[in-house]
Scaffold this motif. Structure first.
Motif, PDB file in Angstrom:
ATOM      1  N   ALA A 147       0.817  -1.211   0.000  1.00  0.00           N
ATOM      2  CA  ALA A 147       0.000   0.000   0.000  1.00  0.00           C
ATOM      3  C   ALA A 147       0.853   1.264   0.000  1.00  0.00           C
ATOM      4  N   SER A 148       1.986   1.234   0.707  1.00  0.00           N
ATOM      5  CA  SER A 148       2.817   2.429   0.825  1.00  0.00           C
ATOM      6  C   SER A 148       3.338   2.932  -0.522  1.00  0.00           C
ATOM      7  N   PRO A 149       3.950   2.099  -1.368  1.00  0.00           N
ATOM      8  CA  PRO A 149       4.379   2.601  -2.682  1.00  0.00           C
ATOM      9  C   PRO A 149       3.203   2.994  -3.580  1.00  0.00           C
ATOM     10  N   CYS A 150       2.053   2.327  -3.399  1.00  0.00           N
ATOM     11  CA  CYS A 150       0.856   2.727  -4.158  1.00  0.00           C
ATOM     12  C   CYS A 150       0.445   4.152  -3.799  1.00  0.00           C
ATOM     13  N   LEU A 151       0.425   4.453  -2.506  1.00  0.00           N
ATOM     14  CA  LEU A 151       0.042   5.785  -2.051  1.00  0.00           C
ATOM     15  C   LEU A 151       1.068   6.826  -2.495  1.00  0.00           C
ATOM     16  N   GLN A 152       2.332   6.426  -2.554  1.00  0.00           N
ATOM     17  CA  GLN A 152       3.370   7.349  -3.024  1.00  0.00           C
ATOM     18  C   GLN A 152       3.115   7.741  -4.479  1.00  0.00           C
ATOM     19  N   LEU A 153       2.740   6.773  -5.298  1.00  0.00           N
ATOM     20  CA  LEU A 153       2.432   7.073  -6.699  1.00  0.00           C
ATOM     21  C   LEU A 153       1.175   7.930  -6.805  1.00  0.00           C
ATOM     22  N   LEU A 154       0.152   7.600  -6.015  1.00  0.00           N
ATOM     23  CA  LEU A 154      -1.087   8.385  -6.029  1.00  0.00           C
ATOM     24  C   LEU A 154      -0.835   9.807  -5.548  1.00  0.00           C
ATOM     25  N   ARG A 155       0.103   9.980  -4.662  1.00  0.00           N
ATOM     26  CA  ARG A 155       0.435  11.315  -4.156  1.00  0.00           C
ATOM     27  C   ARG A 155       1.098  12.159  -5.242  1.00  0.00           C
ATOM     28  N   SER A 156       2.006  11.555  -5.988  1.00  0.00           N
ATOM     29  CA  SER A 156       2.773  12.319  -6.968  1.00  0.00           C
ATOM     30  C   SER A 156       2.107  12.411  -8.342  1.00  0.00           C
ATOM     31  N   GLU A 157       1.186  11.480  -8.647  1.00  0.00           N
ATOM     32  CA  GLU A 157       0.511  11.469  -9.952  1.00  0.00           C
ATOM     33  C   GLU A 157      -1.003  11.489  -9.770  1.00  0.00           C
ATOM     34  N   THR A 158      -1.480  12.330  -8.862  1.00  0.00           N
ATOM     35  CA  THR A 158      -2.899  12.320  -8.476  1.00  0.00           C
ATOM     36  C   THR A 158      -3.820  12.571  -9.660  1.00  0.00           C
ATOM     37  N   ARG A 159      -3.546  13.608 -10.423  1.00  0.00           N
ATOM     38  CA  ARG A 159      -4.436  13.960 -11.539  1.00  0.00           C
ATOM     39  C   ARG A 159      -4.579  12.808 -12.531  1.00  0.00           C
ATOM     40  N   GLU A 160      -3.438  12.260 -12.943  1.00  0.00           N
ATOM     41  CA  GLU A 160      -3.476  11.175 -13.929  1.00  0.00           C
ATOM     42  C   GLU A 160      -4.205   9.953 -13.379  1.00  0.00           C
ATOM     43  N   CYS A 161      -4.003   9.666 -12.102  1.00  0.00           N
ATOM     44  CA  CYS A 161      -4.644   8.495 -11.491  1.00  0.00           C
ATOM     45  C   CYS A 161      -6.151   8.685 -11.367  1.00  0.00           C
ATOM     46  N   LEU A 162      -6.588   9.891 -11.048  1.00  0.00           N
ATOM     47  CA  LEU A 162      -8.029  10.154 -10.924  1.00  0.00           C
ATOM     48  C   LEU A 162      -8.718  10.145 -12.279  1.00  0.00           C
ATOM     49  N   ARG A 163      -7.989  10.492 -13.318  1.00  0.00           N
ATOM     50  CA  ARG A 163      -8.578  10.514 -14.666  1.00  0.00           C
ATOM     51  C   ARG A 163      -8.573   9.138 -15.324  1.00  0.00           C
ATOM     52  N   LEU A 177      -8.352   4.912   1.875  1.00  0.00           N
ATOM     53  CA  LEU A 177      -6.932   5.019   2.198  1.00  0.00           C
ATOM     54  C   LEU A 177      -6.287   6.166   1.414  1.00  0.00           C
ATOM     55  N   PHE A 178      -6.664   6.302   0.172  1.00  0.00           N
ATOM     56  CA  PHE A 178      -6.153   7.386  -0.674  1.00  0.00           C
ATOM     57  C   PHE A 178      -6.498   8.756  -0.096  1.00  0.00           C
ATOM     58  N   LEU A 179      -7.703   8.906   0.424  1.00  0.00           N
ATOM     59  CA  LEU A 179      -8.152  10.204   0.938  1.00  0.00           C
ATOM     60  C   LEU A 179      -7.468  10.615   2.235  1.00  0.00           C
ATOM     61  N   THR A 180      -6.691   9.721   2.834  1.00  0.00           N
ATOM     62  CA  THR A 180      -5.948  10.095   4.042  1.00  0.00           C
ATOM     63  C   THR A 180      -4.666  10.849   3.709  1.00  0.00           C
ATOM     64  N   LEU A 181      -4.313  10.931   2.428  1.00  0.00           N
ATOM     65  CA  LEU A 181      -3.087  11.618   2.036  1.00  0.00           C
ATOM     66  C   LEU A 181      -3.175  13.110   2.345  1.00  0.00           C
ATOM     67  N   GLU A 182      -2.109  13.626   2.921  1.00  0.00           N
ATOM     68  CA  GLU A 182      -2.041  15.060   3.201  1.00  0.00           C
ATOM     69  C   GLU A 182      -1.608  15.835   1.961  1.00  0.00           C
ATOM     70  N   GLN A 183      -0.753  15.215   1.151  1.00  0.00           N
ATOM     71  CA  GLN A 183      -0.274  15.844  -0.069  1.00  0.00           C
ATOM     72  C   GLN A 183      -0.854  15.160  -1.297  1.00  0.00           C
ATOM     73  N   MET A 184      -1.255  15.959  -2.285  1.00  0.00           N
ATOM     74  CA  MET A 184      -1.736  15.434  -3.560  1.00  0.00           C
ATOM     75  C   MET A 184      -1.333  16.383  -4.676  1.00  0.00           C
ATOM     76  N   ASP A 185      -1.181  15.836  -5.862  1.00  0.00           N
ATOM     77  CA  ASP A 185      -0.861  16.650  -7.033  1.00  0.00           C
ATOM     78  C   ASP A 185      -2.149  17.176  -7.658  1.00  0.00           C
ATOM     79  N   ILE A 186      -2.825  18.053  -6.919  1.00  0.00           N
ATOM     80  CA  ILE A 186      -4.059  18.687  -7.383  1.00  0.00           C
ATOM     81  C   ILE A 186      -3.988  20.169  -7.036  1.00  0.00           C
ATOM     82  N   SER A 187      -4.795  20.960  -7.724  1.00  0.00           N
ATOM     83  CA  SER A 187      -4.785  22.402  -7.490  1.00  0.00           C
ATOM     84  C   SER A 187      -5.633  22.797  -6.292  1.00  0.00           C
ATOM     85  N   SER A 188      -6.695  22.020  -6.014  1.00  0.00           N
ATOM     86  CA  SER A 188      -7.589  22.358  -4.900  1.00  0.00           C
ATOM     87  C   SER A 188      -8.436  21.145  -4.531  1.00  0.00           C
TER      88      SER A 188
END
Length: 490
Positions: A147-163, A177-188
């Motif tokens: 889960a940890s490396p998965c969350l790392q990728l979701l943190r750094s590539e949030t937009r692409e992963c959500l699309r 689990l994804f929504l617990t991230l404090e940092q995301m690659d999103i504008s808002s």
């Protein structure tokens, strides 16, 4: 740089396993026990609490050294045995995502933390992508090593992963689990809300799904009025009143704020946006699993059976500086270098902890230089690296030193660091084989040369080029990884 003695020892131990020389336990596979994997009990027990309990159980003592394993494939278990018997090294090639996930699950089941850490590095560096991260997290969200490396990728590539289309097929547990991230690659948070609404609308009971998956962790208090109106459909009357009362400017004027409904997220600050540089990559030099915690090493000092210890005494008057040399095939920008910290045994022994006794300036000197003795013989630019709060950030057992050094294709980049006085350092060695196993092929292709070790003292002679600096063949290293950008680095 490989250590011939280690290779010889490893090959001898592997041959002993294959030929069942002195092995004292056999694991059986297949309907008729046609496949057998031999092992040494001692090696398995030292590395795994699971096997320690298995072999010491009064029930299993009756099995006469033969055990059947039902829930693991033979080739995966063979890798487990190999890893434990070769002191955390893996000779076999983990060549696919499926194999890596199975090995990570085995590490979790058999309680082998170092193997789990290695699998995490491999997943992040080689196998996880936007195309498969949601499926992997959905299936393995309870396994921290996966889960940890998965969350790392979701943190750094949030937009692409959500699309990505696979987002709509992600499990609710993975979404939470994804929504617990404090940092995301999103504008808002509004951008995140739009994806959440799309996910909920793709399900049969969109309102129930939205409330289960998103309501508790979606930061409603930072949404603008237009996006807050989109959430209203999913709220109860009590929750709507709670939001109005909590955000009322009149109540704030008189210094009162009513408590928000417990079913809503109380965080009133937006998530920190991940700042990325296009083309940013990390070249790993040392496995994370090799970097033992100071307390773990300290507690083994009194056990004679653990000799030789996993550390040595570094004396700045005797030992050379540590040097990292890189020669890129393309023009790159070095963004920073991760250095393994010295061992603070005093902090461990007397309870003040590493962070308390750690001096901000643990190095006598750090220097970076770029030279090219081929096209521009004699040309060398160098600069001493500052050691302050903005340039060096300590995190766990490592310190990240920020750089911004442009290195032309074919030039030689060198980074030197020399510790102050005498200190304890971990015994870490750099191997080309490890470099190839823990990095993506695309990352490795950026370099024609990577050398990590110790070299002669600092030279002030401007004509002295990095190409002529020889590293000791028998030495330890302190550099864990390099962060660089290979395009759009301006």
């Amino acid at each position: 740089m490989a250590d011939g003695n280690l290779v010889t020892v490893a090959s001898k131990k592997l041959r002993a396993l294959q030929e069942m020389l002195l092995t004292d336990v056999v694991f059986l596979f297949g309907e008729n026990d046609e496949l057998r994997i031999p092992a040494f009990k001692f090696e398995l027990m030292v590395c795994s609490e699971y096997f320690a309990n298995l072999f010491n159980s009064p029930v299993t003592l009756k099995y006469d050294g033969k055990f059947r394993l039902e829930n693991i494939e033979p080739h995966i278990f063979a890798m487990v045995v190999e890893f434990t018997h070769l002191s955390g090294q893996l000779v076999s090639n983990v060549d696919s995502l499926e194999t890596c996930l199975k090995l990570a699950c085995a590490a979790e089941e058999f309680m082998i933390d170092d193997l789990a850490a290695l699998c995490s590095v491999l997943l992040e560096a080689k196998f996880l992508s936007v195309d498969n991260v949601w499926a992997v997290l959905s299936e393995h969200c309870l396994d921290q090593g996966i889960a940890s490396p998965c969350l790392q990728l979701l943190r750094s590539e949030t937009r692409e992963c959500l699309r990505h289309r696979s987002f709509l097929d992600a499990s609710e547990e993975a979404i939470k689990l994804f929504l617990t991230l404090e940092q995301m690659d999103i504008s808002s948070e509004s951008e995140l809300l739009e994806a959440c609404l799309q996910y909920a609308s793709s399900k049969d009971s969109s309102r129930d799904v939205f409330r289960r998956c998103f309501l508790r962790d979606l930061r409603i208090l930072v949404l603008d009025t237009a996006h807050l109106a989109k959430v209203a459909h999913f709220l109860t009357p009590e929750e709507k009143i709670s939001i109005v009362n909590h955000t009322s400017p009149l109540l704030k004027m008189i210094g009162e704020t009513l408590q928000l409904s417990p079913s809503l997220c109380p965080i009133s600050e937006g998530r920190t946006e991940v700042i990325k540089i296009v083309g940013e990559k990390t070249l790993n030099l040392i496995r994370t699993s090799q970097i033992l915690d100071p307390k773990e090493i300290y507690l083994e000092m009194g056990d004679a059976s653990c000799l030789p210890f996993d550390f040595f005494v570094y004396d700045s008057d005797v030992h050379d500086a540590f040097t990292l040399i890189l020669q890129p095939k393309i023009s790159i920008k070095i963004l920073g270098i991760e250095i393994v910290n010295e061992l603070d045994f005093e902090g461990v022994a007397f309870g003040c902890g590493e962070s308390f006794t750690r001096k901000a300036q643990q190095f006598e000197k750090m220097e970076v230089s770029v030279s090219n003795s081929f096209q521009f013989k004699g040309l060398r630019v160098h600069q001493e690296v500052k050691q302050d709060a903005t340039s060096a950030t300590k995190c766990g057992n490592c310190t990240f030193v920020k750089l911004s050094t442009l290195v032309p294709a074919g030039a030689i980049f060198a980074f030197k660091a020399k510790f102050k006085g005498s200190t304890f350092l971990r015994k870490l060695r750099f191997y080309d084989e490890t470099l190839n196993r823990i990095n993506e092929e695309a990352t490795l292709k950026a370099f024609s040369r990577v050398t990590n070790g110790a070299s002669s003292m600092f030279h002030d002679d401007e004509t002295y080029t990095c190409e002529n600096r020889k590293l000791a063949e028998e030495t330890y290293c302190i550099f864990k990884s390099i962060r660089f950008a290979d395009k759009d680095y301006e």
